[in-house]
Design a protein around this motif. Sequence first.
Motif, PDB file in Angstrom:
ATOM      1  N   LYS A 143       0.860  -1.184   0.015  1.00  0.00           N
ATOM      2  CA  LYS A 143      -0.013  -0.015   0.175  1.00  0.00           C
ATOM      3  C   LYS A 143       0.698   1.322  -0.020  1.00  0.00           C
ATOM      4  O   LYS A 143       1.797   1.325   0.932  1.00  0.00           O
ATOM      5  CB  LYS A 143      -0.942   0.006   1.081  1.00  0.00           C
ATOM      6  N   ASN A 144       0.683   2.214  -0.805  1.00  0.00           N
ATOM      7  CA  ASN A 144       1.200   3.517  -0.921  1.00  0.00           C
ATOM      8  C   ASN A 144       2.776   3.563  -1.125  1.00  0.00           C
ATOM      9  O   ASN A 144       3.553   3.962  -0.342  1.00  0.00           O
ATOM     10  CB  ASN A 144       1.030   4.198   0.295  1.00  0.00           C
ATOM     11  N   GLY A 145       3.261   2.380  -1.848  1.00  0.00           N
ATOM     12  CA  GLY A 145       4.723   2.215  -2.106  1.00  0.00           C
ATOM     13  C   GLY A 145       5.265   1.759  -0.714  1.00  0.00           C
ATOM     14  O   GLY A 145       6.614   1.619  -0.599  1.00  0.00           O
ATOM     15  N   VAL A 186       9.024  -2.349   4.374  1.00  0.00           N
ATOM     16  CA  VAL A 186      10.129  -2.080   2.931  1.00  0.00           C
ATOM     17  C   VAL A 186       9.501  -1.221   2.137  1.00  0.00           C
ATOM     18  O   VAL A 186       8.368  -1.413   1.526  1.00  0.00           O
ATOM     19  CB  VAL A 186      10.152  -3.468   2.449  1.00  0.00           C
ATOM     20  N   LYS A 187      10.097  -0.129   1.998  1.00  0.00           N
ATOM     21  CA  LYS A 187       9.713   0.865   0.846  1.00  0.00           C
ATOM     22  C   LYS A 187       9.970   0.411  -0.422  1.00  0.00           C
ATOM     23  O   LYS A 187      11.200  -0.222  -0.876  1.00  0.00           O
ATOM     24  CB  LYS A 187      10.242   2.366   1.023  1.00  0.00           C
ATOM     25  N   ALA A 188       9.059   0.424  -1.425  1.00  0.00           N
ATOM     26  CA  ALA A 188       9.367   0.019  -2.998  1.00  0.00           C
ATOM     27  C   ALA A 188       9.018   1.170  -3.882  1.00  0.00           C
ATOM     28  O   ALA A 188       8.071   1.641  -3.900  1.00  0.00           O
ATOM     29  CB  ALA A 188       8.208  -1.268  -2.951  1.00  0.00           C
ATOM     30  N   LYS A 189       9.922   1.289  -4.766  1.00  0.00           N
ATOM     31  CA  LYS A 189       9.851   2.279  -5.751  1.00  0.00           C
ATOM     32  C   LYS A 189       9.758   1.688  -7.086  1.00  0.00           C
ATOM     33  O   LYS A 189      10.187   0.435  -7.496  1.00  0.00           O
ATOM     34  CB  LYS A 189      11.187   3.170  -5.809  1.00  0.00           C
ATOM     35  N   GLY A 190       8.531   2.255  -8.057  1.00  0.00           N
ATOM     36  CA  GLY A 190       8.545   1.689  -9.409  1.00  0.00           C
ATOM     37  C   GLY A 190       7.736   0.727  -9.685  1.00  0.00           C
ATOM     38  O   GLY A 190       7.743  -0.163 -10.488  1.00  0.00           O
ATOM     39  N   LEU A 191       6.747   0.247  -8.511  1.00  0.00           N
ATOM     40  CA  LEU A 191       5.903  -0.711  -8.725  1.00  0.00           C
ATOM     41  C   LEU A 191       4.784  -0.586  -9.977  1.00  0.00           C
ATOM     42  O   LEU A 191       4.684  -1.368 -10.616  1.00  0.00           O
ATOM     43  CB  LEU A 191       4.896  -1.100  -7.440  1.00  0.00           C
ATOM     44  N   GLU A 192       4.274   0.617  -9.961  1.00  0.00           N
ATOM     45  CA  GLU A 192       3.347   0.914 -11.031  1.00  0.00           C
ATOM     46  C   GLU A 192       2.504   0.107 -11.173  1.00  0.00           C
ATOM     47  O   GLU A 192       2.141  -0.501 -12.292  1.00  0.00           O
ATOM     48  CB  GLU A 192       4.029   1.505 -12.249  1.00  0.00           C
ATOM     49  N   GLY A 193       1.630  -0.557 -10.243  1.00  0.00           N
ATOM     50  CA  GLY A 193       0.704  -1.860 -10.329  1.00  0.00           C
ATOM     51  C   GLY A 193       0.872  -2.828 -10.513  1.00  0.00           C
ATOM     52  O   GLY A 193       0.167  -4.020 -10.580  1.00  0.00           O
ATOM     53  N   ARG A 194       2.457  -3.297 -10.570  1.00  0.00           N
ATOM     54  CA  ARG A 194       2.862  -4.571 -10.767  1.00  0.00           C
ATOM     55  C   ARG A 194       2.663  -5.483  -9.217  1.00  0.00           C
ATOM     56  O   ARG A 194       2.727  -4.932  -8.448  1.00  0.00           O
ATOM     57  CB  ARG A 194       4.276  -4.725 -11.230  1.00  0.00           C
ATOM     58  N   ALA A 195       2.266  -6.789  -9.727  1.00  0.00           N
ATOM     59  CA  ALA A 195       2.040  -7.625  -8.532  1.00  0.00           C
ATOM     60  C   ALA A 195       3.288  -8.050  -8.001  1.00  0.00           C
ATOM     61  O   ALA A 195       4.194  -8.221  -8.456  1.00  0.00           O
ATOM     62  CB  ALA A 195       1.250  -9.111  -8.937  1.00  0.00           C
ATOM     63  N   VAL A 196       3.198  -8.041  -6.474  1.00  0.00           N
ATOM     64  CA  VAL A 196       4.289  -8.332  -5.619  1.00  0.00           C
ATOM     65  C   VAL A 196       4.402  -9.824  -5.500  1.00  0.00           C
ATOM     66  O   VAL A 196       3.109 -10.378  -5.184  1.00  0.00           O
ATOM     67  CB  VAL A 196       4.593  -7.350  -4.403  1.00  0.00           C
ATOM     68  N   THR A 197       5.619 -10.569  -5.725  1.00  0.00           N
ATOM     69  CA  THR A 197       5.933 -11.872  -5.265  1.00  0.00           C
ATOM     70  C   THR A 197       6.570 -12.002  -4.018  1.00  0.00           C
ATOM     71  O   THR A 197       7.533 -11.170  -3.770  1.00  0.00           O
ATOM     72  CB  THR A 197       6.002 -12.705  -6.400  1.00  0.00           C
ATOM     73  N   VAL A 198       6.511 -13.034  -3.332  1.00  0.00           N
ATOM     74  CA  VAL A 198       7.181 -13.379  -2.269  1.00  0.00           C
ATOM     75  C   VAL A 198       7.931 -14.839  -2.480  1.00  0.00           C
ATOM     76  O   VAL A 198       7.218 -15.784  -2.613  1.00  0.00           O
ATOM     77  CB  VAL A 198       6.854 -13.354  -0.935  1.00  0.00           C
ATOM     78  N   ALA A 199       8.929 -15.096  -1.992  1.00  0.00           N
ATOM     79  CA  ALA A 199       9.583 -16.474  -1.940  1.00  0.00           C
ATOM     80  C   ALA A 199      10.224 -16.489  -0.398  1.00  0.00           C
ATOM     81  O   ALA A 199      10.745 -15.537   0.066  1.00  0.00           O
ATOM     82  CB  ALA A 199      10.447 -16.866  -3.032  1.00  0.00           C
ATOM     83  N   SER A 200      10.563 -17.837  -0.105  1.00  0.00           N
ATOM     84  CA  SER A 200      11.511 -18.019   1.279  1.00  0.00           C
ATOM     85  C   SER A 200      11.937 -19.203   1.283  1.00  0.00           C
ATOM     86  O   SER A 200      11.836 -20.102   0.584  1.00  0.00           O
ATOM     87  CB  SER A 200      10.718 -17.513   2.274  1.00  0.00           C
ATOM     88  N   LEU A 201      12.703 -19.517   2.329  1.00  0.00           N
ATOM     89  CA  LEU A 201      13.400 -20.803   2.771  1.00  0.00           C
ATOM     90  C   LEU A 201      12.182 -21.856   3.096  1.00  0.00           C
ATOM     91  O   LEU A 201      12.411 -22.988   2.663  1.00  0.00           O
ATOM     92  CB  LEU A 201      14.318 -20.779   3.878  1.00  0.00           C
ATOM     93  N   TRP A 202      11.078 -21.143   3.185  1.00  0.00           N
ATOM     94  CA  TRP A 202      10.030 -22.334   3.625  1.00  0.00           C
ATOM     95  C   TRP A 202       9.163 -22.734   2.364  1.00  0.00           C
ATOM     96  O   TRP A 202       8.810 -23.838   2.090  1.00  0.00           O
ATOM     97  CB  TRP A 202       8.969 -21.585   4.439  1.00  0.00           C
ATOM     98  N   ASN A 203       9.206 -21.432   1.638  1.00  0.00           N
ATOM     99  CA  ASN A 203       8.527 -21.806   0.339  1.00  0.00           C
ATOM    100  C   ASN A 203       9.198 -21.042  -0.861  1.00  0.00           C
ATOM    101  O   ASN A 203       9.083 -19.864  -1.304  1.00  0.00           O
ATOM    102  CB  ASN A 203       7.111 -21.235   0.041  1.00  0.00           C
ATOM    103  N   PRO A 204      10.244 -21.742  -1.706  1.00  0.00           N
ATOM    104  CA  PRO A 204      11.117 -21.111  -2.608  1.00  0.00           C
ATOM    105  C   PRO A 204      10.461 -20.702  -3.830  1.00  0.00           C
ATOM    106  O   PRO A 204      10.939 -19.691  -4.576  1.00  0.00           O
ATOM    107  CB  PRO A 204      12.092 -22.367  -2.901  1.00  0.00           C
ATOM    108  N   LYS A 205       9.148 -21.282  -4.126  1.00  0.00           N
ATOM    109  CA  LYS A 205       8.436 -20.882  -5.167  1.00  0.00           C
ATOM    110  C   LYS A 205       8.024 -19.579  -5.092  1.00  0.00           C
ATOM    111  O   LYS A 205       7.048 -19.224  -4.064  1.00  0.00           O
ATOM    112  CB  LYS A 205       7.309 -21.758  -5.581  1.00  0.00           C
ATOM    113  N   ALA A 206       8.296 -18.322  -5.811  1.00  0.00           N
ATOM    114  CA  ALA A 206       7.556 -17.022  -5.882  1.00  0.00           C
ATOM    115  C   ALA A 206       6.121 -17.390  -5.854  1.00  0.00           C
ATOM    116  O   ALA A 206       5.481 -17.963  -6.933  1.00  0.00           O
ATOM    117  CB  ALA A 206       8.246 -16.305  -6.657  1.00  0.00           C
TER     118      ALA A 206
END
Length: 209
Positions: A143-145, A186-206
Amino acid sequence: MRPVTLGIRREVAKNRPNDRPRNFYEYGSFQSRQVTLSIWASNSKHESTYTLKVSAYDIATDWRLDLPEQEVTLGENRSTELWSGICPEPPVDQAFDKTAPSGTVVIHAVLISKGEVIARYTDWPQPYKLLDIPDPKLKVEVKNGEIRSNVEKPVKGVWLSVEGDDEGIEFGDNSLDLFPGDEVVVKAKGLEGRAVTVASLWNPKATIV
């Protein structure tokens, strides 16, 4: 590097000498014995006082212990040892591994000033390949960058990215170790509506959040 940083070292005393790293747990004929921790902070600005909070969480049993908070003063342009002692661990009768009860315990430390977390560090038992990391119940809000992340159980190495082309994307931080009760923004610049993905040691697949 941030002006104030935290660090933790875990040292495992073993029943016989070997060439494995001292922070690695041993099983089988080589066994882990007493485990100690040292926590320190580095300060590259003027002398300041903070509240140090240290917590332990057993990912195998959900056992948790919060150590008493303490006030610490960091001198200017130097490193300061803040705490050292036996690694917190669940009682043997509650432990997943009774020969090395701290072998599944995650240690989390934060420095707080005026209610704000200034520095944080999470130390995980090693080697990582032996850990059975549970579902952290990760929640991520964009939300809001800003990307806000929190968990119900610890998780290591949360990697933020976007679906598709990541050109022009800039994250203020990444590869996060998250701990219950400590929301990370975490501040994020340049998202411009693109979907954020996450991966981790628990689930390596983004996956899309």
